[in-house]
Write an enzyme that holds these catalytic residues in place. Structure first.
Site, PDB file in Angstrom:
ATOM      1  N   LYS A  26      38.655  35.690  43.652  1.00  0.00           N
ATOM      2  CA  LYS A  26      39.480  35.988  42.550  1.00  0.00           C
ATOM      3  C   LYS A  26      40.221  37.190  42.507  1.00  0.00           C
ATOM      4  O   LYS A  26      39.637  38.336  43.119  1.00  0.00           O
ATOM      5  CB  LYS A  26      38.409  36.281  41.141  1.00  0.00           C
ATOM      6  CG  LYS A  26      38.964  36.647  39.980  1.00  0.00           C
ATOM      7  CD  LYS A  26      37.979  36.916  38.791  1.00  0.00           C
ATOM      8  CE  LYS A  26      38.820  37.338  37.371  1.00  0.00           C
ATOM      9  NZ  LYS A  26      37.930  37.166  36.592  1.00  0.00           N
ATOM     10  N   LYS A  42      41.347  31.915  42.219  1.00  0.00           N
ATOM     11  CA  LYS A  42      41.977  32.262  40.963  1.00  0.00           C
ATOM     12  C   LYS A  42      42.841  33.397  41.240  1.00  0.00           C
ATOM     13  O   LYS A  42      42.322  34.433  41.657  1.00  0.00           O
ATOM     14  CB  LYS A  42      40.818  32.747  39.826  1.00  0.00           C
ATOM     15  CG  LYS A  42      41.360  33.115  38.754  1.00  0.00           C
ATOM     16  CD  LYS A  42      40.239  33.557  37.696  1.00  0.00           C
ATOM     17  CE  LYS A  42      40.618  34.071  36.378  1.00  0.00           C
ATOM     18  NZ  LYS A  42      39.618  34.592  35.767  1.00  0.00           N
TER      19      LYS A  42
END
Ligand code: PBG
Length: 323
Positions: free
Chosen positions: A194, A247
């Site tokens: 992330k 992400k």
């Protein structure tokens, strides 16, 4: 010329025959925002078509999605500022908005797959994913809270818990807490890679969860780094994750591909709020063909190697029969 690649593009039938990448409703996970109250549905200004739902309306929304064949939902709570504190205590309080929402969705739709967000930020008075002390994010103190949160989600009926915080060791810690309490069947979808991204802006508007000070760069990854994702993926795999997530998705297709090729694990990708907002904004201006742009983006993410795509486009692509 012996080889003429255009022959395989000459008709719709042949193009369909050689199509390499397919997306079905089963690949899609729909993020949904929840707010307290009755019979409300408030649109997120920076995400046209995306709403925060009170639990009664959330159930209606889930029902519509299920009828369209969309069966996996990732829930995110918008918490009133007055309920936030340094330790995210509201996140584990019995009867809290989020725990009620999980339980209600599972009670009405036992066959739906409910994914929960394990993270402090919607509940944190600091707007961070960890406990803040003297401007520092405390890793191991945060793990204790994340473990309790994941357990509360499991008790409420979560099928998959998804830690989105990026603390070290959280997958192993949460797996232990779940197992010790008998929740060996609750899955873990880890936000493995992330990145500290500008593309989360509209999401933070939706939940009013932006950091009150500082940024998230001491825990979310540097957008410059690809190989660092391999370290995170190896740890998550060892610690018991069931899915590895990348992400955002669009600026990180190489990372999706890297984890897909390097790990025998299902890969998820989060097509985040800012990516959705870009398409909506340009479509509204007439600058892009919305259907084609949306499908091209989802196809690219799938082609890179994501089996599950978390996307705010999930419902509209099914409603409009874009797949
Ligand atoms: C935070 C969290 C974020 C998103 C999901 N979980 C934002 C952040 O890290 O600040 C972003 C999702 C999106 O932008 O759609 N735990």
């Amino acid at each position: 010329m012996l080889r003429r690649p255009r022959r395989n593009r000459k008709s719709a039938v042949i193009r369909d025959m050689v199509q390499e990448t397919h997306i079905t409703a089963s690949n899609l996970i729909f993020p949904l925002f929840i707010i307290e109250g009755n019979n409300l549905k408030t649109e997120v200004a920076s995400m046209p078509g995306i709403y925060r739902y009170t639990i009664d309306n959330l159930l209606r929304e889930v029902e519509q999605c299920m009828e369209l064949g969309l069966r996996a939902f990732d829930l995110f709570p918008n918490i009133d500022e007055s309920l936030k504190d340094k330790y995210a205590a509201e996140s584990t309080r019995e009867g809290s908005l989020y725990l009620r929402a999980i339980a209600e969705v599972k009670r009405h739709f036992p066959e739906a797959c409910v994914i929960t967000d394990v993270a402090m930020d919607p509940y944190s008075s600091d707007g961070h994913d960890g406990v803040v002390e003297n401007g520092e994010i405390l890793n191991d103190e945060t793990l204790v809270i994340l473990g309790q949160m994941a357990l509360a989600h499991a008790r409420a009926g979560a099928d998959i818990v998804a830690p989105s915080d990026m603390m070290d060791g959280r997958i192993g810690h949460i797996r232990n807490v779940l197992d010790e309490n008998g929740y060996t069947n609750v899955s873990l979808m880890s936000y493995t890679a992330k990145y500290a991204s500008a593309f989360y802006g509209p999401f933070r508007d939706a939940l009013n969860s932006a950091p009150k000070h500082g940024d998230k760069k001491t825990y979310q990854m540097d957008p410059s780094n690809q190989r660092e994702a391999l370290i995170e993926a190896a740890l998550d795999t060892q610690e018991g994750a069931d899915f590895l997530m990348v992400k955002p998705a669009l600026a990180y297709l190489d990372v999706i591909k890297l984890l897909h090729d390097g790990f025998d694990m299902p890969i998820a990708a989060y097509n985040v709020s800012g990516e959705y907002a870009m398409i909506k904004a340009s479509a509204r201006n007439g600058w892009l063909d919305e259907r084609r742009a949306t499908m091209e983006v989802l196809t690219g993410i799938r082609r890179a190697g994501a089996t599950a795509i978390l996307t705010y486009h999930a419902k509209e692509v099914l409603e409009n029969k874009w797949l």
